[in-house]
Every structure is written in C-alpha cells, then in structure tokens.
Scaffold this motif. Sequence first.
Motif, mmCIF file in Angstrom:
data_model
loop_
_atom_site.group_PDB
_atom_site.id
_atom_site.type_symbol
_atom_site.label_atom_id
_atom_site.label_comp_id
_atom_site.label_asym_id
_atom_site.label_seq_id
_atom_site.Cartn_x
_atom_site.Cartn_y
_atom_site.Cartn_z
ATOM 1 N N VAL A 1 9.099 9.842 10.592
ATOM 2 C CA VAL A 1 8.002 10.401 9.786
ATOM 3 C C VAL A 1 7.195 11.351 10.657
ATOM 4 O O VAL A 1 7.267 11.307 11.890
ATOM 5 C CB VAL A 1 7.074 9.295 9.224
ATOM 6 C CG1 VAL A 1 7.829 8.397 8.258
ATOM 7 C CG2 VAL A 1 6.450 8.469 10.342
ATOM 8 N N LYS A 2 6.376 12.171 9.979
ATOM 9 C CA LYS A 2 5.509 13.116 10.680
ATOM 10 C C LYS A 2 4.157 13.143 9.983
ATOM 11 O O LYS A 2 4.036 12.686 8.823
ATOM 12 C CB LYS A 2 6.136 14.511 10.697
ATOM 13 C CG LYS A 2 6.305 15.138 9.324
ATOM 14 C CD LYS A 2 6.996 16.486 9.408
ATOM 15 C CE LYS A 2 7.078 17.174 8.040
ATOM 16 N NZ LYS A 2 7.742 16.348 7.017
ATOM 17 N N PRO A 3 3.123 13.672 10.639
ATOM 18 C CA PRO A 3 1.816 13.759 9.985
ATOM 19 C C PRO A 3 1.907 14.495 8.651
ATOM 20 O O PRO A 3 2.589 15.524 8.532
ATOM 21 C CB PRO A 3 0.982 14.535 10.999
ATOM 22 C CG PRO A 3 1.585 14.173 12.313
ATOM 23 C CD PRO A 3 3.059 14.099 12.052
ATOM 24 N N GLY A 4 1.258 13.941 7.637
ATOM 25 C CA GLY A 4 1.271 14.532 6.303
ATOM 26 C C GLY A 4 2.263 13.889 5.355
ATOM 27 O O GLY A 4 2.181 14.084 4.138
ATOM 28 N N ASP A 5 3.206 13.111 5.870
ATOM 29 C CA ASP A 5 4.181 12.451 5.004
ATOM 30 C C ASP A 5 3.507 11.334 4.198
ATOM 31 O O ASP A 5 2.633 10.626 4.708
ATOM 32 C CB ASP A 5 5.312 11.829 5.829
ATOM 33 C CG ASP A 5 6.306 12.855 6.352
ATOM 34 O OD1 ASP A 5 6.308 13.988 5.840
ATOM 35 O OD2 ASP A 5 7.083 12.507 7.262
ATOM 36 N N LYS A 6 3.948 11.187 2.954
ATOM 37 C CA LYS A 6 3.500 10.030 2.155
ATOM 38 C C LYS A 6 4.410 8.860 2.480
ATOM 39 O O LYS A 6 5.647 9.005 2.521
ATOM 40 C CB LYS A 6 3.534 10.339 0.663
ATOM 41 C CG LYS A 6 3.033 9.186 -0.208
ATOM 42 C CD LYS A 6 2.792 9.637 -1.649
ATOM 43 C CE LYS A 6 1.489 10.387 -1.795
ATOM 44 N NZ LYS A 6 1.134 10.648 -3.223
ATOM 45 N N VAL A 7 3.826 7.695 2.720
ATOM 46 C CA VAL A 7 4.603 6.548 3.182
ATOM 47 C C VAL A 7 4.131 5.249 2.531
ATOM 48 O O VAL A 7 3.006 5.158 2.045
ATOM 49 C CB VAL A 7 4.513 6.387 4.716
ATOM 50 C CG1 VAL A 7 5.165 7.569 5.426
ATOM 51 C CG2 VAL A 7 3.071 6.215 5.170
ATOM 52 N N ALA B 1 0.814 -1.219 0.000
ATOM 53 C CA ALA B 1 0.000 0.000 0.000
ATOM 54 C C ALA B 1 0.845 1.266 0.000
ATOM 55 O O ALA B 1 2.076 1.238 0.162
ATOM 56 C CB ALA B 1 -0.929 0.001 1.222
ATOM 57 N N VAL B 2 0.135 2.365 -0.187
ATOM 58 C CA VAL B 2 0.713 3.697 -0.008
ATOM 59 C C VAL B 2 -0.325 4.538 0.726
ATOM 60 O O VAL B 2 -1.533 4.341 0.550
ATOM 61 C CB VAL B 2 1.100 4.337 -1.365
ATOM 62 C CG1 VAL B 2 -0.129 4.562 -2.254
ATOM 63 C CG2 VAL B 2 1.861 5.634 -1.173
ATOM 64 N N GLY B 3 0.147 5.445 1.570
ATOM 65 C CA GLY B 3 -0.795 6.251 2.336
ATOM 66 C C GLY B 3 -0.148 7.512 2.877
ATOM 67 O O GLY B 3 1.003 7.839 2.552
ATOM 68 N N ILE B 4 -0.901 8.208 3.724
ATOM 69 C CA ILE B 4 -0.459 9.458 4.343
ATOM 70 C C ILE B 4 -0.480 9.293 5.854
ATOM 71 O O ILE B 4 -1.462 8.801 6.421
ATOM 72 C CB ILE B 4 -1.377 10.634 3.951
ATOM 73 C CG1 ILE B 4 -1.431 10.799 2.427
ATOM 74 C CG2 ILE B 4 -0.923 11.928 4.624
ATOM 75 C CD1 ILE B 4 -0.128 11.241 1.796
ATOM 76 N N VAL B 5 0.595 9.715 6.516
ATOM 77 C CA VAL B 5 0.638 9.639 7.973
ATOM 78 C C VAL B 5 -0.421 10.568 8.563
ATOM 79 O O VAL B 5 -0.436 11.767 8.298
ATOM 80 C CB VAL B 5 2.026 10.025 8.507
ATOM 81 C CG1 VAL B 5 2.008 10.081 10.042
ATOM 82 C CG2 VAL B 5 3.081 9.033 8.023
ATOM 83 N N GLU B 6 -1.329 9.996 9.345
ATOM 84 C CA GLU B 6 -2.384 10.777 10.008
ATOM 85 C C GLU B 6 -1.911 11.281 11.366
ATOM 86 O O GLU B 6 -2.146 12.443 11.729
ATOM 87 C CB GLU B 6 -3.642 9.910 10.160
ATOM 88 C CG GLU B 6 -4.788 10.551 10.924
ATOM 89 C CD GLU B 6 -4.710 10.261 12.419
ATOM 90 O OE1 GLU B 6 -5.272 11.052 13.208
ATOM 91 O OE2 GLU B 6 -4.084 9.259 12.814
ATOM 92 N N SER B 7 -1.232 10.427 12.130
ATOM 93 C CA SER B 7 -0.716 10.830 13.443
ATOM 94 C C SER B 7 0.384 9.866 13.850
ATOM 95 O O SER B 7 0.519 8.770 13.292
ATOM 96 C CB SER B 7 -1.830 10.846 14.491
ATOM 97 O OG SER B 7 -2.411 9.561 14.643
#
Length: 375
Positions: free
Chosen positions: A85-91, A71-77
């Motif tokens: 990583v931090k919130p908003g990073d694509k991971v 998968a691919v997603g965005i860090v929520e918290s």
Amino acid sequence: METTGKVIKCRAAIAWEKNKPLCIEEIEVAPPKSHEVRIKILASGICGTDSSALSMVLCNVKFPMILGHEAVGIVESIGSGVTLVKPGDKVIPLFVPNCGVCRSCQSPNSNLCHKNDISTNRGLMEDNTTRFTCKGKPIHNFFSTSTFTEYTVVSEICVAKVDPKAPIEVCLIGCGFATGYGAAINTAKVTPGSTCAVFGLGGVGFSTIIGCKISGAARIIGIGSHKEKFPLAIELGATECISPKDYNKPIEEVIAEMTNGGVDYSFECAGRIETMKTALESTYPGSGVTVILGVASATERLSVHPNDLLSGRSLKGSIFGGWKSQKDVPKLVDDYMGKKFKLDFLVNQTIPLEKINDAFQLMKSGVSGRNIVLF
C-alpha cells in the motif's frame, strides 16, 4: 500540515478498565516503523467482540486499550519496506493477519495466521511496543487493529487495499459480514437444495443467511427471540423464522419435526454454550454440519457426548468466515460494489465518536443492528 514521520495528536475512545464506559481522550500516535502502516480511520463498526473484550469475556485482554477492529480508512503514511500500500490508498485493517509464510497462510484449509493477536491478546506491535500514548501512559492495541481512534498503526500484514470508491459500509466486511457470509460459503460449504438453521439474528446471523441463500439452500430457518428482526431475516433470504419462546418443547425437537430429522447445516451466531449444543442437536444425525461463530466466555466449556458425533454429525469453528484476509477482503469489496450482496441492512445508525457508549448500550439490548462510528 504534512504529518509523515511525525507524532499525530488525535481523539480516541479508550477503555481504561474493564466494564467501564469508554473515555474520549486526546492521544499521541507515533509514526509507523518498518513494515507498518498508519491509517486515518474514516469509519468503524461496533462489534459484539468489542463488548466481549471490554467485559473480559475474552481472556487476557490488556488495559488500557483502544478497541475496534471493523473499519475502513486511508493510508496516511508507511514505514520502510512497505510495498503493498501507499499513502492515499483506501484500506481495511485486518484483525486476522496474512503473513503468507506460516503454516496456516500456506494451507488452503486454514486462515488463522500464526501472527494473529486473537490467541494471545498481547495488545502490542511485533516489536512488543505500542504506537499509542495518552497522558504519558502507553495504550494497548486490540486484535492488531484498534479502530476506535482517528488514526491507528498496523502491521503491513494487517491491511488490505480496496476499491477507492468503496463507501463507508465496507468497514463491515472487516468482521461481521465476512464472518457470517464466509461461514456458510467457506466453512460449512452449504450445498444447493439443502436445509439450514441460523441461531442468532444479529449482524453475523443475517450475513450467514445471505451466505446460505447465495449457496443455494432451499430452506433457511432463522431462530431468535426478537421477533421484530424476523421481517429482515425473511427479506435477506430466510424462508421462515421461529422463536424458542413460542414452544413448550426444546427447539431442536421442533426443528427436527420441521425438517424430517434435522437440518443439513446449523450456525450458532449468539455466543451461548446452550445454543451451541442446541445447534448441534438440530442437525440431521447422519450428516449434519454445525458451525460455531459466537464468542463464549473464557471460563465456559462446551460438553458434547461422543454419540452426537459418532453417527455422522460434525462440529466446526470458523474465524473470519475462513477468508484469507489480505487476498479475499478486496474481492469481497469488489463483490459488494458489483451488487452481489448488500451491506446497508446491517447498519442501524451512524454516530459520532462522542456517542460510542450509547451504541454499546444499544448493542447489549439485542435489538440494535451494527452502529458505525464516523470520524
């Protein structure tokens, strides 16, 4: 609405029991604890390993569970202590962790971190609990990732930050593409001018062909029963394709005749014991290298006569293409963004979560490529 520190209600595809269709349910996803990351999933590929877990070809999987590991997603918290990583990073979630301190992580010759959940299939976080609940029941995770859900929680050692501009197709670097591509480059170490045979023309097989081509192989033979896949295999770098159904002799004999005694490298991407033996016997006796990528049943055993190896052949396995996940996945994404290789060839179709069972059926038919669930 700000969701940090709160339970999130969302949709997920739950496997309540083996060999049953997945059920789309509303679940609760708890906030991440220390050194954990909660991710909003954007897209998830459907891999044959997910199907193997559902049918319990993989041993000791725990039901109910949320499958998915590509998968691919965005860090929520993030939980306390997270620094990578931090919130908003694509991971990209990593089904092969990278703790950085175990013997495997510190060795240049291994990539299977000791904190992986592939070997044990506990289906729990490191504190032996789960972050998923549904209808008041705890739901197990899968391979430390569980991506058939709108939100998931993973350990910080199971996540890699990638280019924020990367498209959804990079989810396939999370398993299928990286596995085949790396098997040629890292595990077999295919050499320029060599001959290769790739057994199984699915996503992993196609990715292996690309790895062989980029490594400079002079001859790449694709072997499969679905001839409609041959043109794509040729387009990706295979020099020819053959079907075992077209011959009245064992395919390893055909390959030996084609290649003056056998190929230098063979790759088994189908997960069948007989094909693994055939792949080994298709290599040149004095120096051939066979790499096994397919997942076989937990009850099956591969029987090899010592003479098949004493002459100089070698038999290897490969997990996630030999990549050190947290370090190498961002580099693979950068290579894709730099057009070193393509990924769209792997994508059969994009589907909503509600059609995930249809995608599983297509995959079992053997004629479909990767299907990607969009959230």
